[in-house]
Structure formats: structure tokens, C-alpha cells
Motif scaffolding. Structure first.
Motif, PDB file in Angstrom:
ATOM      1  N   LYS A  46      -6.885   5.054  -7.025  1.00 30.69           N
ATOM      2  CA  LYS A  46      -6.232   6.145  -7.849  1.00 30.69           C
ATOM      3  C   LYS A  46      -6.004   5.628  -9.307  1.00 30.69           C
ATOM      4  O   LYS A  46      -6.318   6.321  -9.910  1.00 30.69           O
ATOM      5  CB  LYS A  46      -4.935   6.504  -7.457  1.00 30.69           C
ATOM      6  N   THR A  47      -5.809   4.369  -9.503  1.00 31.80           N
ATOM      7  CA  THR A  47      -5.564   3.762 -10.743  1.00 31.80           C
ATOM      8  C   THR A  47      -6.909   3.568 -11.494  1.00 31.80           C
ATOM      9  O   THR A  47      -7.001   3.915 -12.749  1.00 31.80           O
ATOM     10  CB  THR A  47      -4.717   2.466 -10.796  1.00 31.80           C
TER      11      THR A  47
ATOM     12  N   PRO B  53       0.811  -1.233   0.000  1.00 32.37           N
ATOM     13  CA  PRO B  53       0.214  -0.061   0.103  1.00 32.37           C
ATOM     14  C   PRO B  53       0.985   1.236  -0.012  1.00 32.37           C
ATOM     15  O   PRO B  53       0.363   2.287  -0.532  1.00 32.37           O
ATOM     16  CB  PRO B  53      -0.623  -0.162   1.212  1.00 32.37           C
ATOM     17  N   TYR B  54       1.877   1.218   0.581  1.00 33.46           N
ATOM     18  CA  TYR B  54       2.895   2.484   0.801  1.00 33.46           C
ATOM     19  C   TYR B  54       3.725   2.580  -0.554  1.00 33.46           C
ATOM     20  O   TYR B  54       4.226   3.747  -0.659  1.00 33.46           O
ATOM     21  CB  TYR B  54       3.395   2.413   1.813  1.00 33.46           C
ATOM     22  N   GLN B  55       3.421   1.818  -1.506  1.00 34.88           N
ATOM     23  CA  GLN B  55       4.133   1.861  -2.640  1.00 34.88           C
ATOM     24  C   GLN B  55       3.039   2.067  -3.904  1.00 34.88           C
ATOM     25  O   GLN B  55       3.295   2.907  -4.913  1.00 34.88           O
ATOM     26  CB  GLN B  55       5.189   0.653  -3.211  1.00 34.88           C
ATOM     27  N   ASP B  56       2.089   1.530  -3.608  1.00 35.74           N
ATOM     28  CA  ASP B  56       1.002   1.312  -4.772  1.00 35.74           C
ATOM     29  C   ASP B  56       0.501   2.857  -5.220  1.00 35.74           C
ATOM     30  O   ASP B  56       0.314   3.041  -6.501  1.00 35.74           O
ATOM     31  CB  ASP B  56      -0.017   0.632  -4.396  1.00 35.74           C
ATOM     32  N   PHE B  57       0.353   3.741  -4.004  1.00 38.38           N
ATOM     33  CA  PHE B  57      -0.238   4.906  -4.308  1.00 38.38           C
ATOM     34  C   PHE B  57       0.569   5.736  -5.396  1.00 38.38           C
ATOM     35  O   PHE B  57       0.211   6.763  -6.063  1.00 38.38           O
ATOM     36  CB  PHE B  57      -1.098   5.520  -3.218  1.00 38.38           C
ATOM     37  N   ASN B  58       1.901   5.722  -5.248  1.00 35.19           N
ATOM     38  CA  ASN B  58       2.848   6.327  -6.084  1.00 35.19           C
ATOM     39  C   ASN B  58       2.438   5.945  -7.613  1.00 35.19           C
ATOM     40  O   ASN B  58       2.829   7.033  -8.575  1.00 35.19           O
ATOM     41  CB  ASN B  58       4.215   6.098  -5.961  1.00 35.19           C
ATOM     42  N   PHE B  59       2.030   4.932  -8.044  1.00 35.28           N
ATOM     43  CA  PHE B  59       1.758   4.362  -9.144  1.00 35.28           C
ATOM     44  C   PHE B  59       0.399   5.543  -9.788  1.00 35.28           C
ATOM     45  O   PHE B  59       0.575   5.890 -10.735  1.00 35.28           O
ATOM     46  CB  PHE B  59       1.248   3.007  -9.346  1.00 35.28           C
TER      47      PHE B  59
END
Length: 223
Positions: free
Chosen positions: A115-116, A77-83
Motif C-alpha cells: 500500500k505504501t 503486519p496488522y499495524q502496517d496496513f494502517n499506514f
């Protein structure tokens, strides 16, 4: 640029009062059921309904999928939102085909990334493929419905479930149609981590909403 011309829900928060889910009591039970092939909450079966945008999918079933996904190897989760942020920039640059291609590839392994879903929907909308755009918004609507079902978020005792640390912000902006004010965090009486976000309404009212995310914080340093 205002990118999304819809609201799933818009009414005073004072009427929200349901409590269908208690994290301490229900999270592990639902997680166990989601792995049971004989259960109505069996994850693969529900995921098939979600991917088909099956209107019979219930809020409880959607919540069960979100809970089950917290044990998926792709859940970071703390990496995914950057996508999603990268897709936003590509949409700003009108690179809609790239957003659709890379977004769909990401969603194949991260099917509940809000977000995606929004960015891919927007890209389809901009390429005059409204049905496809609406399909992604419907999936986002399923997720918002599950969050709302889990708790009204009005008190720390009745928080809404959030899969990713940014989902609470999207819930406020796109589901209840408010702006974001002060952002903070804390823990409830059980030690569960909470995001605490101030929702600011056009009429001047403000409410602090609570989103429970201990499953996400456990993955904070996963690479």
C-alpha cells in the motif's frame, strides 16, 4: 477516484497451474538460507538488488526476501496496513510532498509494504516525476511476481504467499484486475491460516483465491 492506471496481469485464472512453493516444506528452509551469507538467497544481498530495482531479481529471490522479512523486528503486519490508509487520505488531500517524505521513511524499515509503494508512486506521478513513480510500481511488481510464483491461489492446496493481510486484496485488484467480493478466512489441512477472497471479473466470472498468512497471524498482537 481511480488512482492506478495499470494492470500487471490480466488473463483467465483457469490457465494458472504452477506450484513452486509449499509452505510446510519450504518456508523454514528458505528462511534458513536467507540468513546464510554463502547462499544465493542471502537477504542483505537480495535487498540491495531490490532497492536498485535490478531486473535480474527472480521471483524465487523476491519470495525469499518476503519470507526473511517475517522475522524482522519492524514486521507488524496488522499495524502496517494502517499506514498505507493514512497515505491514501493524504493523497486525496493532494499532500503529495508529505506522502513522499513519510512514505519513504516508512519504506526504509518496511520495504515490502504494497500500500505504501502504491501511494508513494501515485504522489510522484501527481508531481510529474514519472520515473520515480514507475520505480515504486516496479517494486510492487516484484512482490506480485513472488506471490504468483509461490502458488496460483486457485485452491486451498496451492495458495499464494502473502506478507500482509491486505496483500491478497491488492493482488486481486491490481495484479489480476478483478474486484473483491466475499471475504473470509480458514485453515488448510496443516492448520495454516488462510485468507479466502472472492475475485469478481467484468465478464461475470468469480473465483475464490487463497492466500497463506500464518507468519502474519503470529504477529497479530505485536506492538
Amino acid at each position: 477516484m481511480k488512482k492506478y492506471l495499470f494492470l500487471f496481469l490480466l488473463f483467465p485464472l483457469s490457465i494458472l497451474a504452477q506450484k513452486n512453493f509449499t509452505y510446510k516444506k519450504d518456508f523454514d528452509l528458505i528462511l534458513k538460507e536467507s540468513k546464510d551469507k554463502k547462499s544465493d538467497l542471502y537477504y542483505p544481498n537480495l535487498l540491495a538488488k531490490y532497492n536498485k530495482i535490478d531486473s535480474t531479481l527472480t521471483d524465487k529471490e523476491m519470495l525469499a526476501m518476503l519470507i526473511s522479512y517475517t522475522e524482522d523486528k519492524n514486521y507488524k503486519p496488522y499495524q502496517d496496513f494502517n499506514f498505507g490508509r493514512k497515505l491514501y487520505k493524504l493523497n486525496e488531500e493532494s499532500k503529495f510532498a508529505e506522502v513522499i517524505k513519510t512514505g519513504d521513511a516508512f519504506l526504509a524499515k518496511h520495504p515490502f509494504d504494497l500500500k505504501t509503494l502504491f501511494e508513494v508512486s501515485y504522489a510522484y506521478h501527481q508531481t510529474n516525476k514519472q520515473q520515480e513513480a514507475d520505480n515504486y510500481l516496479q517494486k510492487a511488481g516484484f512482490i506480485f511476481g513472488a506471490m504468483f510464483y509461490s502458488g496460483d491461489g486457485m485452491t486451498i492446496e496451492n495458495p499464494a504467499f502473502a506478507l500482509n493481510p491486505s496483500d491478497g486484496q491488492d493482488f486481486i485488484r491490481k495484479f489480476i484486475g478483478a474486484g473483491i467480493g466475499t471475504m473470509g478466512s480458514g485453515r488448510d489441512e496443516n492448520g495454516y491460516f488462510m485468507d479466502m477472497l472472492e475475485a469478481k471479473f467484468d465478464n461475470g466470472e468469480t473465483h475464490t483465491l487463497y492466500f497463506i498468512i500464518p507468519h502474519a497471524t503470529k504477529k497479530m498482537f505485536v506492538k
